[in-house]
Enzyme design. Structure first.
Site, PDB file in Angstrom:
ATOM      1  N   THR A  64      -4.827   1.626   3.505  1.00 57.71           N
ATOM      2  CA  THR A  64      -3.791   1.651   2.808  1.00 57.71           C
ATOM      3  C   THR A  64      -3.918   2.229   1.501  1.00 57.71           C
ATOM      4  O   THR A  64      -5.035   2.147   0.785  1.00 57.71           O
ATOM      5  CB  THR A  64      -3.029   0.161   2.464  1.00 57.71           C
ATOM      6  OG1 THR A  64      -4.206  -0.573   1.740  1.00 57.71           O
ATOM      7  CG2 THR A  64      -2.843  -0.559   3.582  1.00 57.71           C
ATOM      8  N   ASP A  98      -2.153  -4.494  -6.267  1.00 58.21           N
ATOM      9  CA  ASP A  98      -1.603  -5.429  -5.223  1.00 58.21           C
ATOM     10  C   ASP A  98      -0.755  -6.481  -5.939  1.00 58.21           C
ATOM     11  O   ASP A  98      -0.416  -6.291  -7.058  1.00 58.21           O
ATOM     12  CB  ASP A  98      -2.706  -5.823  -4.565  1.00 58.21           C
ATOM     13  CG  ASP A  98      -2.496  -6.215  -2.809  1.00 58.21           C
ATOM     14  OD1 ASP A  98      -1.430  -6.664  -2.606  1.00 58.21           O
ATOM     15  OD2 ASP A  98      -3.249  -5.537  -2.159  1.00 58.21           O
ATOM     16  N   ALA A 125      -6.810  -1.679   1.232  1.00 59.59           N
ATOM     17  CA  ALA A 125      -7.455  -1.467  -0.050  1.00 59.59           C
ATOM     18  C   ALA A 125      -6.722  -1.091  -1.111  1.00 59.59           C
ATOM     19  O   ALA A 125      -6.820  -1.109  -2.193  1.00 59.59           O
ATOM     20  CB  ALA A 125      -8.520  -0.451   0.254  1.00 59.59           C
ATOM     21  N   LYS A 126      -5.207  -0.451  -0.594  1.00 61.42           N
ATOM     22  CA  LYS A 126      -4.456   0.121  -1.516  1.00 61.42           C
ATOM     23  C   LYS A 126      -5.234   0.977  -2.558  1.00 61.42           C
ATOM     24  O   LYS A 126      -4.848   0.916  -3.983  1.00 61.42           O
ATOM     25  CB  LYS A 126      -3.448  -1.009  -2.297  1.00 61.42           C
ATOM     26  CG  LYS A 126      -2.733  -1.778  -1.393  1.00 61.42           C
ATOM     27  CD  LYS A 126      -1.808  -2.789  -1.813  1.00 61.42           C
ATOM     28  CE  LYS A 126      -0.944  -3.601  -0.876  1.00 61.42           C
ATOM     29  NZ  LYS A 126      -1.809  -4.488  -0.059  1.00 61.42           N
ATOM     30  N   ARG A 127      -6.011   2.010  -2.310  1.00 56.66           N
ATOM     31  CA  ARG A 127      -6.519   2.669  -3.259  1.00 56.66           C
ATOM     32  C   ARG A 127      -5.617   3.743  -3.436  1.00 56.66           C
ATOM     33  O   ARG A 127      -4.373   4.060  -2.998  1.00 56.66           O
ATOM     34  CB  ARG A 127      -7.965   3.576  -2.365  1.00 56.66           C
ATOM     35  CG  ARG A 127      -9.015   2.335  -2.214  1.00 56.66           C
ATOM     36  CD  ARG A 127      -9.383   1.704  -3.291  1.00 56.66           C
ATOM     37  NE  ARG A 127     -10.612   0.803  -3.084  1.00 56.66           N
ATOM     38  CZ  ARG A 127     -10.480  -0.463  -3.152  1.00 56.66           C
ATOM     39  NH1 ARG A 127      -9.478  -1.163  -3.161  1.00 56.66           N
ATOM     40  NH2 ARG A 127     -11.639  -1.252  -2.743  1.00 56.66           N
TER      41      ARG A 127
END
Lengths: 276, 276
Positions: free
Chosen positions: B122, A99, B95-97
């Site tokens: 996300t 991020d 979460a941008k996992r």
């Protein structure tokens, strides 16, 4: 921890093994499920049994988050236990975070400060430098960037050709090595892609590589060492399922120790053979 | 939720606003800190005040994880509260996992099952299809893939030119649109890059785009609508800090509502102007 301290531990234990704590509550032995925190009880036993053969542990956050707040607490307790009991061990939070700005700073604080602070965090490089920057501000802590992963669909983007003639993973290595140094940056390079370790080492000769994919995913430890080792070893080879689920009953911890010892024995031989 | 239901809500509320719940315990009004769970108390008040003007909420996991197990519980309570009280609202776990195989399946289960199930997560696309696959198995749930993000270092990789002549973000869009459909895949496209929305829409004309970067990051709502809207709106525009921290005192919730209402009013006008 700096790379010299990590290397000293590797030489002392004759091992560059990282044990992946991918602890799935559904897979831990039945008799442990009566413990107050079965995941932590399992991890503690695995760590105590394997610590003579391992220089690093890598809890994968997905397995802990799957149990919500309770799982997060199991993760913290595991990290705190390793830190307190085996202070020389290198702990990697396998979080694959990525991020930017204030969010990235928060992730860095989460993983690098407080009782459950780890030595390193895995990060996805897609959003560029902003992702890694806050992690690189911490003295003695490490960002572990995904470069060339061990999965099949690494070919979707990582192995795609750029206009420069390089593959994306090479561009990631070349660009990101400028963000930090070999003292605060490592790279994930899958053991299933050992034929590309030449290309990786051409760009980052001095960096430590975290190598998953040995064992369950079919990668070769010997090839990873042959093509990836540098003068300070420069490798942490991870095994998860092959060690922690080696036995499903009362003797799960001894079985884990046997598997870890076997890998460490092979690693000792490879250190003798290839350490330049 | 399917895209038709989401579009119906957009038309009904005359808004395509997503409120980012980037709730930093250090920034919430002092008088709330005596609550048992100040983060949840803050979120609940913000949600109750802004729900008439928003079709979506997007808690950013970093802010919750920074408080460890307690923060994770605040996140779960927030999701459960929104789901129970405003069942029509589209909830995105930011979460941008990005992981693979059994790990990715665990993340999907964490976010899409149980009491705190969300509508969308996300994901970072770096590792390819394996990352998204388990999320795309859930009927009525969505994977929101990072494509072209709003940060400066998007130029490091996302905007780099591939051998094909496209930029990486275009390759990500073109490749990943084959993994799912416009009914289970959205894309993050930053509002600071509205000049590239043409290129995005050329590849994914029908998909919903999640557009951050309006407000604090300087992106233009009007340009996002002009270049990004499709026949079903196709946009969720996110604002976080500009809404939730509009006021730091007793009237934080009213101030948040005013900011959300102002954005919704502009969005209503844009829906009239551009909806084809």
């Amino acid at each position: 921890m700096n790379s010299t301290q990590l290397f000293e531990q590797i030489v002392r234990k004759r091992s560059f093994l990282c044990v992946g704590l991918d602890t799935d509550p559904a897979k831990i032995p039945a008799f442990l499920r009566e413990e107050e925190d079965p995941v932590f009880a399992f991890n503690r036993a695995v760590v105590d049994a394997t610590a003579p053969f391992a220089v690093s542990y890598k809890p994968n956050l997905a397995f802990y988050e799957a149990c919500g707040a309770r799982g997060w607490r199991s993760y913290e307790k595991t990290v705190e236990y390793i830190r307190r009991t085996y202070p020389e061990i290198f702990i990697i939070a396998d979080a694959k975070r990525g991020d930017i700005g204030n969010t990235s700073r928060l992730y860095a604080r989460t993983f690098f400060e407080g009782e459950a602070a780890v030595d390193a965090v895995t990060l996805s490089p897609y959003m560029g430098r902003d992702t890694a920057e806050p992690f690189l501000q911490y003295e003695g802590r490490w960002a572990v960037l995904l470069a060339l992963t061990s999965n099949g669909s690494a070919s979707d983007f990582e192995m795609q050709r750029m206009a420069s003639g390089e593959c994306l993973y090479e561009t990631v290595l070349r660009t990101s090595r400028e963000w930090g140094t070999a003292e605060n940056t490592m790279y994930v390079v899958g053991a299933t892609k050992t034929d590309m370790l030449h290309a990786v080492r051409a760009i980052v000769p001095d960096h430590f590589l975290l190598v998953p994919g040995v064992g369950a995913q079919g990668g070769s430890l010997e090839e990873a060492a042959r093509f990836g080792m540098n003068g300070k070893c420069g490798l942490l080879v991870n095994s998860s399922r092959g060690i922690i689920y080696a036995d499903n009953g009362e003797r799960f911890a001894e079985a884990a120790a046997e598997k870890a010892a076997e890998l460490a024995r092979r690693m000792g031989g490879l250190l003798d053979a290839f350490l330049k």
